[in-house]
Design a protein around this motif. Structure first.
Motif, short mmCIF file in Angstrom:
data_model
loop_
_atom_site.label_atom_id
_atom_site.label_comp_id
_atom_site.label_asym_id
_atom_site.label_seq_id
_atom_site.Cartn_x
_atom_site.Cartn_y
_atom_site.Cartn_z
N VAL A 242 0.86 -1.18 0.00
CA VAL A 242 0.00 0.00 0.00
C VAL A 242 0.90 1.23 0.00
N VAL A 243 0.77 2.05 -1.05
CA VAL A 243 1.63 3.22 -1.22
C VAL A 243 0.87 4.45 -0.74
N HIS A 244 1.50 5.26 0.09
CA HIS A 244 0.90 6.50 0.56
C HIS A 244 1.98 7.54 0.68
N HIS A 245 1.56 8.80 0.88
CA HIS A 245 2.51 9.90 0.98
C HIS A 245 3.34 9.79 2.26
N VAL A 246 4.61 10.12 2.14
CA VAL A 246 5.51 10.07 3.29
C VAL A 246 5.19 11.22 4.23
N GLN A 247 4.93 10.90 5.50
CA GLN A 247 4.61 11.91 6.50
C GLN A 247 5.84 12.22 7.34
N GLU A 248 5.77 13.33 8.07
CA GLU A 248 6.89 13.71 8.91
C GLU A 248 7.07 12.67 10.01
N SER A 249 8.28 12.31 10.25
CA SER A 249 8.58 11.32 11.26
C SER A 249 9.76 11.78 12.08
N SER A 250 10.00 11.10 13.18
CA SER A 250 11.07 11.47 14.08
C SER A 250 11.95 10.27 14.32
N GLY A 251 13.06 10.50 15.04
CA GLY A 251 13.94 9.41 15.41
C GLY A 251 14.71 8.89 14.21
N VAL A 252 14.92 7.57 14.19
CA VAL A 252 15.72 6.93 13.13
C VAL A 252 15.03 7.05 11.79
N ALA A 253 13.68 6.85 11.76
CA ALA A 253 12.96 6.94 10.49
C ALA A 253 13.07 8.35 9.91
N GLY A 254 12.94 9.37 10.77
CA GLY A 254 13.06 10.74 10.28
C GLY A 254 14.43 11.03 9.72
N LYS A 255 15.47 10.52 10.39
CA LYS A 255 16.83 10.72 9.87
C LYS A 255 17.02 10.03 8.53
N ALA A 256 16.42 8.84 8.39
CA ALA A 256 16.54 8.12 7.11
C ALA A 256 15.90 8.92 5.98
N VAL A 257 14.74 9.54 6.26
CA VAL A 257 14.08 10.35 5.25
C VAL A 257 14.94 11.55 4.88
N VAL A 258 15.52 12.19 5.88
CA VAL A 258 16.37 13.36 5.62
C VAL A 258 17.57 12.97 4.77
N VAL A 259 18.19 11.83 5.10
CA VAL A 259 19.35 11.37 4.32
C VAL A 259 18.94 11.08 2.88
N SER A 260 17.79 10.41 2.68
CA SER A 260 17.33 10.09 1.33
C SER A 260 17.09 11.35 0.52
N ILE A 261 16.44 12.33 1.14
CA ILE A 261 16.17 13.59 0.43
C ILE A 261 17.47 14.30 0.10
N SER A 262 18.42 14.26 1.00
CA SER A 262 19.70 14.92 0.75
C SER A 262 20.43 14.27 -0.42
#
Length: 677
Positions: A242-262
């Motif tokens: 199930v594909v959905h929009h990525v929401q703001e997250s914190s902790g390790v998941a949030g850091k992973a999102v930031v790294v991917s975007i970078s």
């Protein structure tokens, strides 16, 4: 001493003989006791002289197609029995089937080997027979889903999981979720044509597919399609994500999102830097006098650099790398389209004149998903659009007009090319029966194409609404519950013969306008036409591959195509031309006269594809269609593209048919008025 040894040996020898004799006697008597309480069939049969089968052959044998096999027929008793095999009691064995020592051997099983075989044992005057039915079968195979396939489903949308199987006898199918069989009594599961089918979240369709409505995160799981028959079982499993929009997250998941975007941002910067470098390099080469030509190779753009001093001419034609450079030639409508897109792509501001601010789009409603991204229905103030085009507008009041919004979210090169092709198509052709390109929202991503829409919407919904209750009931009883959208309105008056002919003529004129500019549509169907309240038809291109029309599309070779509307050369070889549009035009006219029936509704997609490959797919002419129009459609459906008529000829014939119908209606009206007077 020696005498003592001999005496001991003699005693042991006599004891051993007595022991063996006693053992034989015990075994003999114990054997009698065992047989007395537990008779042995083999022992009794050996002592019975009656001729009989041992064991009795099975009365049915299954053999896989194109494999070898044996059927044993063993007899016991009698003096010297002979065992012979026959086909149908007395007929000789067919070619490829032999008999030896009571064993029937099939070298390579084929359909003609199936039938009734007789094993006959003869011993003097005694004869016994046994009949065995041999069936040639094909083990079930699951074609779709592929083993280990992963399917992505957008959150809140509807997804259809296809279960396409093959085998002989035709296997039955069922779906399971995480190894639990899905069936009607379960919560949220229902079957097609049931009373609550329209409300079920998981719907088991008659063609074997599984429809999941309003997909949620709970639906993500492993789903298996099992096919079973007398020939065996087969099962393939897929994973639903199930594909959905990525929401703001914190902790390790949030850091992973930031790294991917970078990382993605760094990659985009690198690509932009390379593009700037290549552009400057080409500019310097042009300044040095080097020449560059744009050549099309397999429908893709390729820059071929030449040096005038290194050229070799063969018969006055420049050669490159030992081959002649292709001269500009017209190989068909598709080549001219690709060339036009290529020429347009060299101009950076080719669509700037069509730019429309995204802020003008209001009242947006998502209809589904197309080949590029979401497709929505919205409204745009036409007065503001005209002001952007530097047109004089006297009316200051806003005029909201419905538009179709096609969003471009894909990065696939093939889809980007198709998006530019459709932009070029609707911006170049100006015709009363083709929707206009209102504008392009390209100031920021994602880009949006705005196409003209009408107050009554798409033609398919309108045609369904014109069905009477009797026609709807007859259609449902003939092909099952139709997989069509319900009418948007409470019902419309039935189409008259003249109105149906008018719609057909308007569609023919629209297709002729495209052909005159050497353009192809590639998806002409009722779902891609719109109609106004004045019964004015216009050719559009919604192409809702995911949504209410998803069952009308078929995924083949990573492309989603309207299988039931396409000719063989377009499906099997990807050859789209004006002649393939002719075929699709005829299919759409067929929809008009059948009030939006699904072509070949009794066949599943796999059966349609197989018949299309074999050239055995045949269209039927509706009883309400004029004979002359039916004859024209048959020529449009010719298997050879060269035998299909041109759109110019089609327009003339359809106009003649319309005039004849109009004349007949006028005469009937006049006769009625005379009778009333």
């Amino acid at each position: 001493m020696k005498m003592c040894v001999r005496s001991v040996l003699l005693i042991l020898l006599v004891s051993g003989v007595w022991f063996l004799a006693a053992s034989d006697d015990i075994g003999h008597h114990s054997g009698h006791r065992i047989r007395a309480h537990k008779p042995n069939r083999r022992h009794r049969a050996a002592n019975d002289g009656t001729l009989h089968f041992e064991p009795v052959p099975y009365n049915k044998k299954l053999l896989e197609l194109n494999t070898s096999g044996k059927i044993h027929c063993k007899v016991a008793g009698g003096v010297s029995p002979t065992v012979t095999w026959y086909l149908n009691s007395e007929d000789p064995l067919p070619e490829g089937v032999t008999s030896s020592n009571g064993t029937l051997m099939v070298t390579e099983a084929s359909r003609r080997h199936a039938g009734l075989y007789t094993c006959k044992a003869i011993d003097g005057e005694h004869t016994i027979t046994a009949n065995i039915t041999l069936d040639i079968v094909v083990s079930p195979r699951v074609i779709e889903p592929a083993s280990g396939q992963t399917v992505e489903a957008p959150l809140g949308q509807t997804v259809v999981l296809n279960c396409i199987v093959s085998g002989d006898p035709p296997p039955t199918t069922h779906w399971d979720r995480n190894l639990t069989i899905l069936q009607k009594p379960q919560d949220g599961v229902d079957v097609e044509n049931s009373v609550n089918a329209s409300f079920a979240r998981l719907l088991l369709l008659n063609n074997g597919s599984l429809m999941i409505r309003n997909v949620s995160a709970q639906h993500a799981d492993r789903y298996g399609c099992t096919a079973g028959s007398a020939a065996g079982l087969a099962r393939n499993e897929l994973t639903l994500l199930v594909v959905h929009h990525v929401q703001e997250s914190s902790g390790v998941a949030g850091k992973a999102v930031v790294v991917s975007i970078s990382v993605a941002g760094a990659y985009m910067v690198l690509v932009l830097a390379l593009m700037v470098y290549c552009r400057r390099r080409r500019l310097r080469r042009r300044q040095r006098g080097e020449k560059m030509e744009l050549e099309m190779v397999d429908g893709r753009e390729k820059l071929v650099e030449e040096c005038e001093d290194d050229k070799v001419k063969v018969n006055g034609v420049p050669a490159q790398n030992g081959r002649l450079l292709p001269q500009e030639k017209d190989s068909g409508p598709d080549n001219s389209e690709v060339s036009a897109v290529s020429r347009a792509s060299k101009k950076s501001g080719q669509f700037d004149r069509l730019s429309v601010p995204r802020s003008l789009i209001v009242e947006q409603i998502v209809l589904g998903r197309g080949e590029f991204g979401e497709v929505s229905l919205a409204k745009v103030d036409i007065c503001q659009v005209k002001k952007l085009r530097n047109h004089e507008v006297t009316d200051t009041e806003p005029k909201l007009r419905p538009v179709l919004v096609k969003v471009l979210t894909t990065k696939d090169e093939v889809q980007l090319t198709e998006f530019r092709r459709q932009l070029d198509l609707f911006s170049r052709v100006k015709h009363a029966n083709i929707v206009r390109l209102i504008g392009l929202c390209n100031e920021s991503e994602p880009h949006c194409m705005l196409l003209e829409h009408t107050d009554w919407g798409d033609l398919k919904t309108f045609l369904v609404a014109t069905r009477t209750a009797e026609e709807a009931a007859e259609y449902e009883s003939r092909v099952g519950r139709p997989q069509a959208r319900p009418a948007a309105r409470g019902g419309s008056a039935a189409l008259s013969a003249q109105q149906a002919a008018v719609l057909s003529a308007q569609l023919a004129h629209a297709a002729r306008a495209l052909a005159a500019d050497r353009l192809t549509h590639r998806d002409i169907a009722a779902r891609n036409c719109v109609i106004s309240s004045k019964l004015h038809l216009k050719l559009s291109h919604a192409a809702l591959t995911r949504g209410p029309d998803s069952h009308e599309y078929y995924k083949m070779h990573d492309q989603v195509i309207p299988l039931r509307w396409l000719p063989q050369e377009a499906v099997m070889e990807g050859e789209y031309s004006t002649k393939s549009d002719v075929y699709m035009f005829a299919a759409t006219v067929w929809e008009i006269y059948t009030k939006a029936e699904l072509p070949f509704a009794k066949l599943n997609d796999n059966s349609v594809l197989e018949r299309l490959k074999a050239g055995t797919l045949e269209w039927t002419i509706p009883a309400t269609m004029p004979e002359a129009l039916g004859s024209l459609l048959k020529r449009c459906w010719s298997k050879s593209p060269s035998e299909r008529p041109h759109f110019a000829d089609i327009c003339e014939e359809v106009n003649s048919i319309l005039q004849e119908i109009t004349s007949d209606d006028s005469e009937k009206k006049s006769q009625k008025e005379d009778d009333e007077n």
